[in-house]
Design an enzyme around this catalytic site. Structure first.
Site, PDB file in Angstrom:
ATOM      1  N   HIS A   1     -52.101  36.775   8.445  1.00 45.39           N
ATOM      2  CA  HIS A   1     -52.438  37.457   7.198  1.00 45.39           C
ATOM      3  C   HIS A   1     -52.655  36.438   6.089  1.00 45.39           C
ATOM      4  O   HIS A   1     -51.757  35.680   5.766  1.00 45.39           O
ATOM      5  CB  HIS A   1     -51.376  38.476   6.749  1.00 45.39           C
TER       6      HIS A   1
ATOM      7  N   THR B   1     -55.801  46.257   2.409  1.00 43.38           N
ATOM      8  CA  THR B   1     -55.437  45.646   3.687  1.00 43.38           C
ATOM      9  C   THR B   1     -53.941  45.881   3.880  1.00 43.38           C
ATOM     10  O   THR B   1     -53.296  46.450   2.998  1.00 43.38           O
ATOM     11  CB  THR B   1     -55.789  44.142   3.690  1.00 43.38           C
ATOM     12  N   THR B   2     -53.406  45.475   5.030  1.00 46.05           N
ATOM     13  CA  THR B   2     -51.976  45.665   5.273  1.00 46.05           C
ATOM     14  C   THR B   2     -51.193  44.935   4.189  1.00 46.05           C
ATOM     15  O   THR B   2     -51.425  43.756   3.940  1.00 46.05           O
ATOM     16  CB  THR B   2     -51.612  45.104   6.666  1.00 46.05           C
TER      17      THR B   2
ATOM     18  N   GLU C   1     -54.076  46.330  16.779  1.00 43.06           N
ATOM     19  CA  GLU C   1     -53.160  46.599  15.664  1.00 43.06           C
ATOM     20  C   GLU C   1     -53.232  48.078  15.347  1.00 43.06           C
ATOM     21  O   GLU C   1     -54.329  48.632  15.244  1.00 43.06           O
ATOM     22  CB  GLU C   1     -53.630  45.858  14.404  1.00 43.06           C
TER      23      GLU C   1
ATOM     24  N   ARG D   1     -73.063  50.721   5.347  1.00 44.48           N
ATOM     25  CA  ARG D   1     -74.301  51.498   5.457  1.00 44.48           C
ATOM     26  C   ARG D   1     -74.255  52.569   6.538  1.00 44.48           C
ATOM     27  O   ARG D   1     -75.270  53.151   6.865  1.00 44.48           O
ATOM     28  CB  ARG D   1     -75.475  50.529   5.762  1.00 44.48           C
TER      29      ARG D   1
ATOM     30  N   HIS E   1     -57.918  46.402  14.250  1.00 43.86           N
ATOM     31  CA  HIS E   1     -56.983  47.394  13.706  1.00 43.86           C
ATOM     32  C   HIS E   1     -57.690  48.734  13.697  1.00 43.86           C
ATOM     33  O   HIS E   1     -58.652  48.925  12.945  1.00 43.86           O
ATOM     34  CB  HIS E   1     -56.585  46.957  12.282  1.00 43.86           C
TER      35      HIS E   1
ATOM     36  N   ARG F   1     -61.792  53.505   8.967  1.00 43.30           N
ATOM     37  CA  ARG F   1     -62.670  52.968   7.917  1.00 43.30           C
ATOM     38  C   ARG F   1     -63.517  51.778   8.390  1.00 43.30           C
ATOM     39  O   ARG F   1     -64.551  51.503   7.825  1.00 43.30           O
ATOM     40  CB  ARG F   1     -61.864  52.550   6.687  1.00 43.30           C
TER      41      ARG F   1
ATOM     42  N   HIS G   1     -60.182  37.764   7.774  1.00 44.82           N
ATOM     43  CA  HIS G   1     -61.095  37.729   6.636  1.00 44.82           C
ATOM     44  C   HIS G   1     -61.753  36.374   6.413  1.00 44.82           C
ATOM     45  O   HIS G   1     -62.966  36.286   6.200  1.00 44.82           O
ATOM     46  CB  HIS G   1     -60.351  38.188   5.370  1.00 44.82           C
TER      47      HIS G   1
HETATM   48  N1  PXP Z   1     -52.267  40.213  11.136  1.00 46.18           N
HETATM   49  C1  PXP Z   1     -52.113  41.514  10.777  1.00 46.18           C
HETATM   50  C2  PXP Z   1     -50.941  42.260  11.314  1.00 46.18           C
HETATM   51  C3  PXP Z   1     -53.043  42.151   9.946  1.00 46.18           C
HETATM   52  O1  PXP Z   1     -52.869  43.443   9.593  1.00 46.18           O
HETATM   53  C4  PXP Z   1     -54.167  41.425   9.501  1.00 46.18           C
HETATM   54  C5  PXP Z   1     -55.206  42.102   8.656  1.00 46.18           C
HETATM   55  O2  PXP Z   1     -55.833  43.080   9.395  1.00 46.18           O
HETATM   56  C6  PXP Z   1     -54.287  40.082   9.901  1.00 46.18           C
HETATM   57  C7  PXP Z   1     -53.320  39.495  10.686  1.00 46.18           C
HETATM   58  C8  PXP Z   1     -55.447  39.243   9.472  1.00 46.18           C
HETATM   59  O3  PXP Z   1     -55.360  39.024   8.116  1.00 46.18           O
HETATM   60  P1  PXP Z   1     -56.576  38.321   7.347  1.00 46.18           P
HETATM   61  O4  PXP Z   1     -57.746  39.243   7.467  1.00 46.18           O
HETATM   62  O5  PXP Z   1     -56.062  38.173   5.972  1.00 46.18           O
HETATM   63  O6  PXP Z   1     -56.804  37.002   8.059  1.00 46.18           O
END
Ligand code: PXP
Length: 236
Positions: free
Chosen positions: A190, A100-101, A70, A18, A43, A49, A213
Site C-alpha cells: 500500500h 482506496t483501502t 483481495e 468509459r 481487489h 467499481r 498504483h
Molecule cells: N495491498 C492491499 C491490501 C491493497 O488494498 C492495495 C490497494 O488495492 C495494495 C496493496 C496496493 O496499494 P497501491 O495501489 O497503493 O500500491
C-alpha cells in the site's frame, strides 16, 4: 529478494471511466508477467467499481504465476473465492465511499467472522493473508485465527516524512519479525512506489510486496512490461 505482486485494479479503473472494453486488465496481467511479476493481485469490490467477476474468471484461466484475490470477508466474496480458487485470498476492510483501502483489518474485533471465513477458504485449499497495521495485538490475533500470512499496511510509512518515516519503518520491521516468529508468512503493501520501496524491500522477513498504483501510473507512460521491470530493479 522479495517477490513482486502487481495489483492491476487501476487498469480496470481506466476501462470503467468509459464503461468500455479497453484497457483490458487481462492484457495488463500478461504484460506484467512478461515484465517479471511474481503474482497478480486484484481487489473484487462489492460495488465492482473496477475489477469485475468476468476479469477474475479469465485471469484464473490466463495467468502463469499466482492469483491473489483481495476481498472483504463477506459470504458473497467467500463463495466467489471458493468457485474461482485463487492461490491466495487477502482479506481487507472495505468501505463504500473510500478511494482506496484506508486501514488494516481489525482482527481483534472481527475475530469470529474472520475465523469462519478463513476456515471455509482453508477447506477449499486456499491460503489466507490478512491485511493489517503493524500492530502486535493484531498480529497475534491473526496467528490465533490461523492466517497463513499477514500483509503489513505500509500506507502510513509511505505518507510520512523524515523522523516519522523512520518510526513507521521501524514498526514495519518489528511487525515483520513478530509475524515470522509466530510462523506466518509476511507480505507488505500500500502506497509503495519507486522511491520508497527499497527500505521496505530490505527487511529480510518480508517475502512479497504488493504494489498497484505507482506501477500502473508509470505503465501509462512507459508501458506495463517496463514499469514492472523497473520496480523489480528497485526491489533488487
Ligand atoms: N495491498 C492491499 C491490501 C491493497 O488494498 C492495495 C490497494 O488495492 C495494495 C496493496 C496496493 O496499494 P497501491 O495501489 O497503493 O500500491
Amino acid at each position: 529478494m522479495a517477490r513482486l505482486g502487481v495489483n492491476i485494479d487501476h487498469v480496470a479503473t481506466v476501462r470503467e471511466a468509459r464503461k468500455a472494453k479497453q484497457p483490458d486488465p487481462i492484457a495488463a496481467a500478461v504484460l506484467a508477467e512478461l515484465g517479471g511479476a511474481d503474482g497478480i493481485v486484484v481487489h473484487l469490490r462489492e460495488d465492482r467499481r473496477h475489477i469485475h467477476d468476468r476479469d477474475l474468471k479469465i485471469l484464473r484461466e490466463t495467468i502463469q504465476t499466482k492469483l491473489d484475490l483481495e476481498m472483504a470477508a463477506t459470504d458473497e466474496m467467500v463463495r466467489i473465492a471458493l468457485e474461482v480458487k485463487p492461490e491466495m485470498v487477502t482479506f481487507v476492510p472495505e468501505r463504500r465511499q473510500e478511494l482506496t483501502t484506508e486501514g488494516g483489518l481489525n482482527v481483534v474485533s472481527n475475530r469470529d467472522e474472520l475465523q469462519k471465513a478463513i476456515d471455509l477458504l482453508h477447506d477449499g485449499g486456499i491460503e489466507v493473508s490478512l491485511f493489517i497495521d503493524p500492530d502486535p495485538a493484531q498480529i497475534k490475533e491473526a496467528h490465533k485465527v490461523s492466517a497463513d500470512l499477514i500483509e503489513i499496511h505500509t500506507g502510513p510509512y509511505a505518507n510520512s516524512r523524515g523522523k516519522d518515516r523512520r518510526t513507521e519503518l521501524n514498526q514495519i520491521l518489528e511487525a515483520a519479525r513478530l509475524a515470522a516468529k509466530l510462523g506466518m508468512g509476511v507480505n507488505a503493501g500500500h502506497g509503495l512506489d519507486y522511491q520508497n520501496v527499497a527500505a521496505v524491500a530490505r527487511i529480510p522477513e518480508i517475502e512479497e510486496l504488493n504494489i498497484g498504483h505507482s506501477i500502473i501510473a508509470r505503465a501509462v507512460l512507459v508501458g506495463m512490461e517496463r514499469a514492472v521491470r523497473e520496480m523489480k530493479e528497485r526491489i533488487r
